[in-house]
Structure formats: structure tokens, C-alpha cells
Design a protein around this motif. Structure first.
Motif, PDB file in Angstrom:
ATOM      1  N   VAL A 155      41.353 -55.532  -7.948  1.00 16.00           N
ATOM      2  CA  VAL A 155      41.787 -54.112  -7.824  1.00 16.00           C
ATOM      3  C   VAL A 155      41.564 -53.870  -9.377  1.00 16.00           C
ATOM      4  CG1 VAL A 155      43.753 -52.700  -8.586  1.00 16.00           C
ATOM      5  CG2 VAL A 155      44.225 -54.660  -5.956  1.00 16.00           C
ATOM      6  N   ALA A 156      41.086 -54.177  -9.986  1.00 20.96           N
ATOM      7  CA  ALA A 156      40.321 -54.631 -11.453  1.00 20.96           C
ATOM      8  C   ALA A 156      38.892 -53.908 -11.100  1.00 20.96           C
ATOM      9  CB  ALA A 156      40.622 -55.438 -12.415  1.00 20.96           C
ATOM     10  N   HIS A 157      38.194 -54.825 -10.260  1.00 25.08           N
ATOM     11  CA  HIS A 157      37.254 -55.090 -10.039  1.00 25.08           C
ATOM     12  C   HIS A 157      36.779 -54.067  -9.094  1.00 25.08           C
ATOM     13  CE1 HIS A 157      33.717 -55.384  -7.456  1.00 25.08           C
ATOM     14  NE2 HIS A 157      33.297 -56.404  -8.793  1.00 25.08           N
ATOM     15  N   ASP A 158      37.349 -53.494  -7.950  1.00 25.31           N
ATOM     16  CA  ASP A 158      36.915 -52.024  -7.413  1.00 25.31           C
ATOM     17  C   ASP A 158      37.430 -51.177  -7.850  1.00 25.31           C
ATOM     18  OD1 ASP A 158      36.551 -53.730  -5.271  1.00 25.31           O
ATOM     19  OD2 ASP A 158      38.946 -53.477  -4.161  1.00 25.31           O
ATOM     20  N   TYR A 159      38.189 -50.623  -9.197  1.00 24.06           N
ATOM     21  CA  TYR A 159      38.436 -49.810  -9.851  1.00 24.06           C
ATOM     22  C   TYR A 159      37.442 -49.237 -10.379  1.00 24.06           C
ATOM     23  CZ  TYR A 159      39.910 -46.417 -13.791  1.00 24.06           C
ATOM     24  OH  TYR A 159      40.817 -45.533 -14.517  1.00 24.06           O
ATOM     25  N   ILE A 160      36.710 -50.278 -11.127  1.00 31.28           N
ATOM     26  CA  ILE A 160      35.933 -50.850 -13.028  1.00 31.28           C
ATOM     27  C   ILE A 160      34.084 -50.599 -11.863  1.00 31.28           C
ATOM     28  CG2 ILE A 160      34.536 -51.290 -14.542  1.00 31.28           C
ATOM     29  CD1 ILE A 160      36.790 -53.152 -15.366  1.00 31.28           C
ATOM     30  N   THR A 161      33.835 -50.806 -10.869  1.00 32.95           N
ATOM     31  CA  THR A 161      33.568 -50.949 -10.440  1.00 32.95           C
ATOM     32  C   THR A 161      33.332 -49.272  -9.316  1.00 32.95           C
ATOM     33  OG1 THR A 161      33.994 -52.370  -8.331  1.00 32.95           O
ATOM     34  CG2 THR A 161      32.633 -53.010 -10.690  1.00 32.95           C
ATOM     35  N   GLY A 162      33.807 -49.206  -8.617  1.00 33.22           N
ATOM     36  CA  GLY A 162      34.283 -47.867  -7.613  1.00 33.22           C
ATOM     37  C   GLY A 162      33.802 -48.244  -6.655  1.00 33.22           C
ATOM     38  N   ALA A 163      33.917 -49.803  -5.719  1.00 34.72           N
ATOM     39  CA  ALA A 163      33.098 -50.328  -5.230  1.00 34.72           C
ATOM     40  C   ALA A 163      34.122 -50.314  -3.886  1.00 34.72           C
ATOM     41  CB  ALA A 163      33.943 -52.340  -4.971  1.00 34.72           C
ATOM     42  N   HIS A 164      35.960 -49.825  -3.779  1.00 34.88           N
ATOM     43  CA  HIS A 164      36.554 -49.696  -3.034  1.00 34.88           C
ATOM     44  C   HIS A 164      37.207 -48.155  -2.947  1.00 34.88           C
ATOM     45  CE1 HIS A 164      40.357 -48.802   0.241  1.00 34.88           C
ATOM     46  NE2 HIS A 164      39.899 -50.156   0.310  1.00 34.88           N
ATOM     47  N   ILE A 165      36.442 -46.931  -2.708  1.00 33.76           N
ATOM     48  CA  ILE A 165      37.345 -45.660  -3.113  1.00 33.76           C
ATOM     49  C   ILE A 165      39.035 -45.303  -2.827  1.00 33.76           C
ATOM     50  CG2 ILE A 165      37.111 -43.191  -2.652  1.00 33.76           C
ATOM     51  CD1 ILE A 165      33.931 -43.654  -1.474  1.00 33.76           C
ATOM     52  N   GLY A 166      39.057 -46.090  -1.697  1.00 28.46           N
ATOM     53  CA  GLY A 166      40.902 -45.927  -1.792  1.00 28.46           C
ATOM     54  C   GLY A 166      41.359 -46.088  -2.934  1.00 28.46           C
ATOM     55  N   VAL A 167      41.239 -47.830  -3.253  1.00 24.21           N
ATOM     56  CA  VAL A 167      41.735 -48.136  -4.516  1.00 24.21           C
ATOM     57  C   VAL A 167      41.512 -47.240  -6.466  1.00 24.21           C
ATOM     58  CG1 VAL A 167      41.757 -50.043  -6.224  1.00 24.21           C
ATOM     59  CG2 VAL A 167      41.932 -50.155  -3.979  1.00 24.21           C
ATOM     60  N   GLU A 168      39.688 -46.988  -6.516  1.00 28.17           N
ATOM     61  CA  GLU A 168      40.221 -45.767  -7.420  1.00 28.17           C
ATOM     62  C   GLU A 168      41.455 -45.027  -7.689  1.00 28.17           C
ATOM     63  OE1 GLU A 168      35.958 -43.831  -8.955  1.00 28.17           O
ATOM     64  OE2 GLU A 168      35.683 -45.082  -6.994  1.00 28.17           O
ATOM     65  N   LYS A 169      41.203 -43.989  -6.583  1.00 31.85           N
ATOM     66  CA  LYS A 169      41.525 -42.742  -5.876  1.00 31.85           C
ATOM     67  C   LYS A 169      42.961 -43.200  -7.018  1.00 31.85           C
ATOM     68  CE  LYS A 169      40.422 -41.305  -2.246  1.00 31.85           C
ATOM     69  NZ  LYS A 169      40.399 -40.537  -1.299  1.00 31.85           N
ATOM     70  N   ALA A 170      43.965 -44.430  -6.015  1.00 25.61           N
ATOM     71  CA  ALA A 170      45.341 -44.947  -6.150  1.00 25.61           C
ATOM     72  C   ALA A 170      44.822 -44.902  -7.565  1.00 25.61           C
ATOM     73  CB  ALA A 170      45.696 -45.614  -5.583  1.00 25.61           C
ATOM     74  N   VAL A 171      44.131 -45.842  -7.943  1.00 21.88           N
ATOM     75  CA  VAL A 171      44.416 -46.304  -9.780  1.00 21.88           C
ATOM     76  C   VAL A 171      44.268 -44.905 -10.729  1.00 21.88           C
ATOM     77  CG1 VAL A 171      43.059 -47.307 -11.731  1.00 21.88           C
ATOM     78  CG2 VAL A 171      44.010 -48.863  -9.587  1.00 21.88           C
ATOM     79  N   LYS A 172      44.133 -43.768  -9.648  1.00 22.07           N
ATOM     80  CA  LYS A 172      43.732 -42.687 -11.130  1.00 22.07           C
ATOM     81  C   LYS A 172      44.553 -42.134 -11.130  1.00 22.07           C
ATOM     82  CE  LYS A 172      38.169 -41.747 -11.191  1.00 22.07           C
ATOM     83  NZ  LYS A 172      36.872 -41.614 -10.890  1.00 22.07           N
ATOM     84  N   ALA A 173      44.976 -41.971  -9.696  1.00 26.58           N
ATOM     85  CA  ALA A 173      46.704 -40.916  -9.755  1.00 26.58           C
ATOM     86  C   ALA A 173      48.168 -41.548 -10.253  1.00 26.58           C
ATOM     87  CB  ALA A 173      46.474 -41.305  -8.455  1.00 26.58           C
ATOM     88  N   VAL A 174      47.860 -42.919 -10.482  1.00 29.99           N
ATOM     89  CA  VAL A 174      49.290 -43.566 -10.730  1.00 29.99           C
ATOM     90  C   VAL A 174      48.982 -43.422 -13.000  1.00 29.99           C
ATOM     91  CG1 VAL A 174      48.352 -45.665 -11.039  1.00 29.99           C
ATOM     92  CG2 VAL A 174      50.564 -45.540 -10.999  1.00 29.99           C
ATOM     93  N   LEU A 175      47.455 -44.086 -12.957  1.00 28.50           N
ATOM     94  CA  LEU A 175      47.853 -43.438 -14.090  1.00 28.50           C
ATOM     95  C   LEU A 175      47.435 -42.735 -14.851  1.00 28.50           C
ATOM     96  CD1 LEU A 175      44.163 -46.390 -15.112  1.00 28.50           C
ATOM     97  CD2 LEU A 175      46.527 -46.332 -14.856  1.00 28.50           C
ATOM     98  N   THR A 176      47.487 -41.171 -14.680  1.00 31.86           N
ATOM     99  CA  THR A 176      47.488 -40.338 -14.892  1.00 31.86           C
ATOM    100  C   THR A 176      48.884 -39.524 -14.385  1.00 31.86           C
ATOM    101  OG1 THR A 176      45.838 -38.944 -13.672  1.00 31.86           O
ATOM    102  CG2 THR A 176      46.653 -37.434 -13.874  1.00 31.86           C
ATOM    103  N   GLU A 177      49.909 -39.896 -13.614  1.00 34.62           N
ATOM    104  CA  GLU A 177      51.194 -40.057 -13.654  1.00 34.62           C
ATOM    105  C   GLU A 177      51.978 -40.801 -14.564  1.00 34.62           C
ATOM    106  OE1 GLU A 177      54.392 -40.021 -10.165  1.00 34.62           O
ATOM    107  OE2 GLU A 177      52.440 -40.263  -9.759  1.00 34.62           O
ATOM    108  N   ARG A 178      52.028 -42.561 -14.563  1.00 30.17           N
ATOM    109  CA  ARG A 178      52.080 -42.958 -15.642  1.00 30.17           C
ATOM    110  C   ARG A 178      51.687 -43.792 -16.863  1.00 30.17           C
ATOM    111  NH1 ARG A 178      54.608 -46.844 -10.281  1.00 30.17           N
ATOM    112  NH2 ARG A 178      55.003 -45.163  -9.085  1.00 30.17           N
ATOM    113  N   GLY A 179      50.805 -43.380 -16.689  1.00 34.15           N
ATOM    114  CA  GLY A 179      49.372 -44.196 -17.973  1.00 34.15           C
ATOM    115  C   GLY A 179      49.838 -45.859 -17.548  1.00 34.15           C
ATOM    116  N   LYS A 180      49.848 -46.272 -16.773  1.00 34.76           N
ATOM    117  CA  LYS A 180      49.630 -47.760 -16.586  1.00 34.76           C
ATOM    118  C   LYS A 180      50.352 -48.307 -15.162  1.00 34.76           C
ATOM    119  CE  LYS A 180      51.080 -51.909 -19.128  1.00 34.76           C
ATOM    120  NZ  LYS A 180      52.094 -52.542 -20.247  1.00 34.76           N
TER     121      LYS A 180
END
Length: 388
Positions: free
Chosen positions: A82-107
């Protein structure tokens, strides 16, 4: 305990340090090799490329380790992925989900990672899952066959036993013992029949559930989860089927490739969410002209493929061009900020399947025509030339 000592004690931080030391070792080795190869320009250039690649990987490993440490995530393949997919943007769905939860909860947490990965993979059907379902079907069929055999044998045995007991009946005599045995025999047969019926009903429920699961698996394997259109795999099956029908009925068969113009810019300027909505919108326009003689599928990325039975390539061109004109006149709005977007358009290439030796050659011809449409200004439909 202060932050520095806490970081030193963390296994995630230890991972970062180990990855960093390992990457630096590779980097130092690359630097030594590059000094040794300065006398050879070609080798020096290769060494420089290798050094840049090592530096890139080192930075990626550091970023992944920092991400895991920052969120206090366990060192597991799932978290690393998940960390790899988020940092590299290799999986758009994972990237969007991580960004959403970081915006909402910060962690993010370990349990959240498991949840989001499961959600992102709901449309995936693994070979193992299909094999398991098929094995269960085979087991149920085997049980069903066994139950039917057992039921027939029981009925046969009951009939033979009944005939044997009936022989013992004496007119006007004391038949009570024989009748008692007949009643017991009948009760036993009734009980066996009930057991078989219960098991059959259970198997029937299981088979219905498995049928539904297999149907869902088939749909998931043949449909694009974003646009709802058939995917490349389904299109290839349709191509073979339509090719056979066209030959049998002496009909034309044409294929078209459509590709959204400047789609990368749409994603870069407006974001992947808007890009996904554009994909779905274009897919909807193309799907409007589909029927049992016109198949539309998402071929991959921002590219769609269409198959027309009963239309010449020129007629297919007109049909595709009608959709292109419709799209070009639309004024789309970025839903996230309400701003009007630049005009969205697509380019296309069309070929007559029977002008070529095989369907693959026709697909390549349509793809070449699409490339020419892009090269000559985009937002146009080109017809492939007939093969020599």
C-alpha cells in the motif's frame, strides 16, 4: 521517552535505516564502478544510468520506510504494498483512498489498510477463488450422484424386501408378524427418503449460491469495474463470435479504436477523480450506439474498441464520428470545483476486418489509423486503407 529514542526503538525506523544503508552500499559500489569505467565512454554512460536508477530506488525505499514509520504500521507485505502504491501512484484506487483518509483523519492504521485493500480487490477474481468454487461444484455433483445411486438402491432393496415379506402372508392366517415387519420396513424406507430429500435440498441451495458466485466471477472477469463496459477479454470473445456469424451470414464486419485526446493532461490538471468521470462519460456515449450487432469495450487506459457487424468500414466511421461530434460539442464541468473543463474529444481509427488476413491484422490497421488521426490533429476519425 523523547522522540529520538522512540524512533531508534521502532522496528519501522529500523527498516528505514537498513534500507538506506543497503541502498547507500549499492550507490557507493556504483560510484566506484563508474570511476573505473571513465576510460570507456559507453561503459561510463551505462554506469551513470545504473547510478541514477540506484539513487531512485534508494529514495523510494527511504520514502516507503518513512511512510510506514510515520503511521506506526507493521512491517508486512500488505502495508509495504500500500505504501508503494500510494507513493508511486501505481494503483489509482489505493492512492485516492489513502489521500481521503489522510485528509479526514491524518493517519492510517493496520486494520484500515486491510479494509481498503479488500475493497480495492472486490472486483478481482483470483484463479484460486475460481478453482475453489469449481471444486465445490464438483463435490456437490458427486454427492448428488451418490445420493441418487443410494436412493435407487434403497428403492430396489425395499422392493425386493417387500416382495419377500409378502410371500409370507397367509390368507386367513396370523399375518400380524409379517405386517409388523412390513410396517417397520416401510418406516425405514420413508426415513431414508426424508434424509435423501433433506440432503438434496441442502445441495440445491449450495448449487444456487455457487451458481450466483460463478456468475459474479464471470461478470467480474469480463467487465471493466470503472466504466461498466465489457473489458478486453470479453471483446476478444465477442470478436470470435461475431466473426463466425458475419461469415455465416455473408455480412460486413468492422472494428474501431477510440482514444480520448490529451487524457494525461485531464488527469494532471483536474485529478484522477475527474479523469475517471470523463472515462465513464465517454463510455456512456459510446455504449448508446451498442446493440446485439455493435459491441463496445474498454480496451485499456483511455482507449475503447468497437465492433460493428453488418456495417462497412465507411458506415462504421459514420457511426463513430457521430459520437465524436456529440462529445466535441459537450461542455463538461469539473464537479470538484465547478469550473468548466477544456473541450474533451477523442480520435478514432476504423478498419474492415475482412480486408485483412486475420482479425489481429485488422485490429493493428485500425490502431495505425487511430495513430494517424492523433498525428494529424486529433478529434477526428480515420479509415484504414485496404490491405495489399
Amino acid at each position: 521517552m523523547n522522540g529520538a529514542s522512540s524512533s531508534a526503538a521502532s522496528p519501522q525506523h529500523g527498516l528505514t535505516n537498513r534500507l538506506t544503508r543497503w541502498a547507500r552500499g549499492l550507490s557507493s559500489k556504483g560510484e566506484i564502478e563508474s570511476h573505473e569505467e571513465e576510460a570507456d565512454p559507453h561503459r561510463a554512460r551505462i554506469g551513470s544510468i545504473a547510478h541514477r536508477e540506484i539513487t531512485r530506488r534508494r529514495k523510494l525505499y527511504e520514502d516507503i520506510g518513512d511512510f510506514l514509520f510515520a503511521h506506526d504500521l507493521d512491517l508486512t507485505p500488505l502495508n509495504f504494498g500500500v505504501a508503494h502504491d500510494y507513493i508511486t501512484g501505481a494503483h489509482i484506487g489505493v492512492e485516492k483512498a489513502v489521500k481521503a483518509v489522510l485528509t479526514e483523519r491524518g493517519k492510517i492504521t493496520n486494520s484500515w489498510v486491510e479494509t481498503v485493500v479488500a475493497e480495492q480487490r472486490t472486483d478481482e477474481v483470483t484463479p484460486e477463488a475460481l478453482a475453489s468454487m469449481l471444486c465445490k461444484v464438483e463435490e456437490n455433483l458427486s454427492e448428488f450422484t451418490g445420493l441418487m445411486t443410494e436412493s435407487r438402491n434403497s428403492a430396489k432393496d425395499y422392493g425386493a424386501a417387500l416382495q419377500e415379506e409378502v410371500k409370507g402372508l397367509a390368507p386367513g392366517g396370523n399375518n400380524e408378524p409379517v405386517l409388523s415387519r412390513l410396517v417397520a420396513l416401510t418406516r425405514s424406507m420413508v426415513e431414508k427418503t426424508r434424509q435423501v430429500e433433506t440432503q438434496l435440498r441442502h445441495n440445491q441451495k449450495q448449487n444456487l449460491a455457487l451458481k450466483s458466485s460463478l456468475e459474479s466471477a464471470r461478470r467480474a472477469a469480463e467487465h471493466d469495474h470503472l466504466t461498466g463496459l465489457p473489458n478486453r477479454r470479453a471483446f476478444e470473445a465477442a470478436l470470435q463470435q461475431e466473426l463466425t456469424l458475419a461469415k455465416e451470414q455473408n455480412e460486413q464486419l468492422s472494428v474501431a479504436f477510440c482514444d480520448i485526446d490529451h487524457f494525461k493532461q485531464i488527469n494532471d490538471i483536474h485529478g484522477h477523480d475527474t479523469g475517471d468521470r470523463v472515462l465513464k462519460f465517454v463510455a456512456g456515449l459510446l455504449a448508446k450506439i451498442s446493440n446485439d450487432r455493435c459491441h463496445v469495450a474498454r480496451h485499456g487506459g483511455e482507449e475503447f474498441v468497437m465492433l460493428f457487424r453488418g456495417k462497412t468500414a465507411a458506415e462504421a466511421c459514420e457511426a463513430v464520428d457521430g459520437v465524436r461530434e456529440d462529445l466535441a460539442t459537450r461542455s463538461l464541468v469539473n464537479r470538484s470545483n465547478g469550473e468548466r473543463m477544456e473541450r474533451v474529444s477523442f480520435s478514432a481509427g476504423v478498419a474492415n476486418v475482412f480486408f485483412y488476413d486475420d482479425p489481429r491484422s485488422a485490429l493493428k490497421a485500425a490502431d495505425r489509423a487511430l495513430y494517424l488521426a492523433k498525428e494529424h490533429g486529433r478529434n477526428r476519425v480515420y479509415l484504414a486503407a485496404e490491405a495489399d
